[in-house]
Enzyme design. Structure first.
Site, PDB file in Angstrom:
ATOM      1  CE  LYS A 199      -3.852  -1.790   2.696  1.00 28.94           C
ATOM      2  NZ  LYS A 199      -4.317  -1.696   4.087  1.00 28.94           N
ATOM      3  N   GLY A 352      10.913  -5.676   8.140  1.00 27.40           N
ATOM      4  CA  GLY A 352       9.644  -6.175   7.625  1.00 27.40           C
ATOM      5  C   GLY A 352       9.816  -7.102   6.440  1.00 27.40           C
TER       6      GLY A 352
HETATM    7  P1  AMP Z   1       4.262  -4.104   2.986  1.00 35.58           P
HETATM    8  O1  AMP Z   1       4.004  -4.785   4.282  1.00 35.58           O
HETATM    9  O2  AMP Z   1       3.470  -2.873   2.739  1.00 35.58           O
HETATM   10  O3  AMP Z   1       5.755  -3.894   2.732  1.00 35.58           O
HETATM   11  O4  AMP Z   1       3.746  -5.073   1.864  1.00 35.58           O
HETATM   12  C1  AMP Z   1       4.293  -6.321   1.646  1.00 35.58           C
HETATM   13  C2  AMP Z   1       3.333  -7.122   0.870  1.00 35.58           C
HETATM   14  O5  AMP Z   1       3.104  -6.508  -0.370  1.00 35.58           O
HETATM   15  C3  AMP Z   1       3.840  -8.505   0.568  1.00 35.58           C
HETATM   16  O6  AMP Z   1       3.053  -9.426   1.285  1.00 35.58           O
HETATM   17  C4  AMP Z   1       3.641  -8.643  -0.923  1.00 35.58           C
HETATM   18  O7  AMP Z   1       3.065  -9.863  -1.288  1.00 35.58           O
HETATM   19  C5  AMP Z   1       2.688  -7.516  -1.248  1.00 35.58           C
HETATM   20  N1  AMP Z   1       2.774  -7.102  -2.668  1.00 35.58           N
HETATM   21  C6  AMP Z   1       3.840  -6.785  -3.375  1.00 35.58           C
HETATM   22  N2  AMP Z   1       3.504  -6.553  -4.670  1.00 35.58           N
HETATM   23  C7  AMP Z   1       2.176  -6.744  -4.772  1.00 35.58           C
HETATM   24  C8  AMP Z   1       1.236  -6.689  -5.849  1.00 35.58           C
HETATM   25  N3  AMP Z   1       1.634  -6.389  -7.067  1.00 35.58           N
HETATM   26  N4  AMP Z   1      -0.045  -6.958  -5.571  1.00 35.58           N
HETATM   27  C9  AMP Z   1      -0.425  -7.275  -4.311  1.00 35.58           C
HETATM   28  N5  AMP Z   1       0.395  -7.355  -3.261  1.00 35.58           N
HETATM   29  C10 AMP Z   1       1.693  -7.094  -3.494  1.00 35.58           C
END
Ligand code: AMP
Length: 395
Positions: A199, A352
């Protein structure tokens, strides 16, 4: 600059150390990854060698202010004994501090180590309750914070306690501040930031702060689709934060005004379903079919990003560029990790998911620094002062 354990005399003193022993446990209560315990060893060993009377404390999981054997630090005490090669007196008192604990703390000899029970057994802990902060402080002469993972929280054991006794940092927090701080404030240029993850909303403040510091910024992963939408491209069923589209536009404008090169993926690996075995195809970013979702970056993006990485002298990476947990969509994230591993730049991995990805690919040793705190490293990169660091004495 904050004082560290090196800057004070700890010999013969009671020193209470906030560690981050929030380790993963399996159903049998066995620790499945002890990196957080081993990371605390330099500080604990130093204090033992200096002849301090060491009292360790930490949280584990979220017991929500009640004692719960599932979240007991007992397995941590056992592992600490093994790592230190000496007895660690585990205080299994559910109130964390009471008269018995005070007596046991007083009886410690130089070089002895004691571990308190989970500080989150007490409701006051996460509310930074003054009474509990004082109870903890009464056990010792000096407070050492070495829990970077919770330094962004103002809790009794991370911040409140410092109102009552002198506070300094341990070696782990010192290292985090040094690497993250130097990378952001005194980067060798070109300075590149790579932001990914699910996000935009989680990382707006980080992106805004970094736009004042970096020479180039890669935005990829799930958050990129909100930017594509702002540019007017079809994004199919890709993850979108509709209420952040305007913000994405303004961030792109801000980058232009500041002369920061903002690079989005140029091609995308898409699938019809959010599943590892869903067949996938690579499309140019302006050709995403309306019934498909972006799951990873494509090969041209990998080349462009890898090139930018090879030219940079400081790189900060936070957030995977694809759904790396699914092996078929891990290629982009792995390629970023590989390019960073090959680079001789200062390479910093925000905690993370990107830290998890680098570990999954076995490339930890090749990075300059992998932060031990997800939330804490993000707040640091936002330019915020972390409460658990703010309370420490200045040099
Ligand atoms: P964050 O905790 O915000 O760093 O998000 C990490 C998550 O983002 C991971 O679980 C990834 O699977 C997800 N992610 C990365 N690229 C995508 C994408 N194109 N669509 C959906 N989720 C994604």
């Amino acid at each position: 600059m904050k004082k560290t354990v090196r800057d004070i005399d700890v010999k013969g003193k009671h020193v209470i150390v906030r560690c981050d022993f929030n380790v993963p446990l399996n159903d049998e209560g066995t620790i499945t990854d002890d990196i957080r315990i081993t990371s605390a060893m330099p500080t604990v060993n130093y204090l033992i060698q200096q002849g301090a009377k060491v009292i360790l404390m930490s949280h584990l999981g979220r017991p929500d202010g009640e004692s719960n054997p599932k979240y007991s630090l007992k397995p941590v005490a056992k592992r600490l004994c093994e790592l230190l090669g000496k007895e660690v007196k585990f205080s299994s008192v559910p109130e964390v501090v009471n008269d018995e604990v005070k007596k046991n703390a007083e009886a410690l000899q130089a070089g002895d180590v004691m571990l308190l029970e989970n500080v989150r057994y007490r409701k006051e802990e996460t509310k930074n309750g003054e009474g509990f902060s004082k109870e903890l402080a009464q056990l010792a002469d000096i407070f050492v914070n070495d829990a970077f993972g919770t330094a962004h929280r103002a809790h009794s054991s991370t911040a409140g306690i410092a109102s009552f006794i002198p506070a300094v940092s341990g070696f782990l927090i010192e290292k985090e501040i040094q690497f993250l701080g130097n990378a952001v404030e005194k980067p060798e240029r070109p300075f590149l930031a790579i932001m990914g993850g699910a996000k935009v909303s989680d990382k707006i403040s980080v992106i805004e702060n970094l736009l004042d510091k970096v020479d180039s910024l890669i935005i990829a992963g799930g958050m990129a689709y909100t930017f594509f939408n702002a540019l007017g491209y079809e994004i199919g069923t890709s993850i979108l934060e509709a209420d952040k589209v305007e913000l994405a536009s303004s961030l792109m404008n801000k980058a232009k005004e500041k002369g920061v090169k903002l690079q989005l993926p140029v091609d995308i690996r898409v699938a019809k379903e959010f599943k590892n075995d869903s067949p996938s195809t690579i499309y140019e970013m302006d050709q995403i079919p309306s019934d498909s979702m972006g799951m990873d970056i494509g090969k041209k993006s990998i080349d462009i990003f890898s090139n930018m990485i090879s030219e940079a002298k400081t790189i900060i990476w936070n957030g995977p560029v694809g759904v790396f947990e699914m092996p078929k969509f891990a290629e982009g994230t792995k390629a970023i990790a590989e390019a960073m591993a090959k680079s001789d730049a200062v390479t910093i991995i925000g905690g993370g998911d990107s830290a998890a990805a680098v570990k999954q690919f076995g490339m930890e040793e090749k990075m300059t620094h992998i932060s031990t705190g997800g939330g804490a490293s993000l707040e640091f990169l936002e330019g915020k002062e972390l409460p658990g660091v703010a309370v420490l004495q200045d040099k």
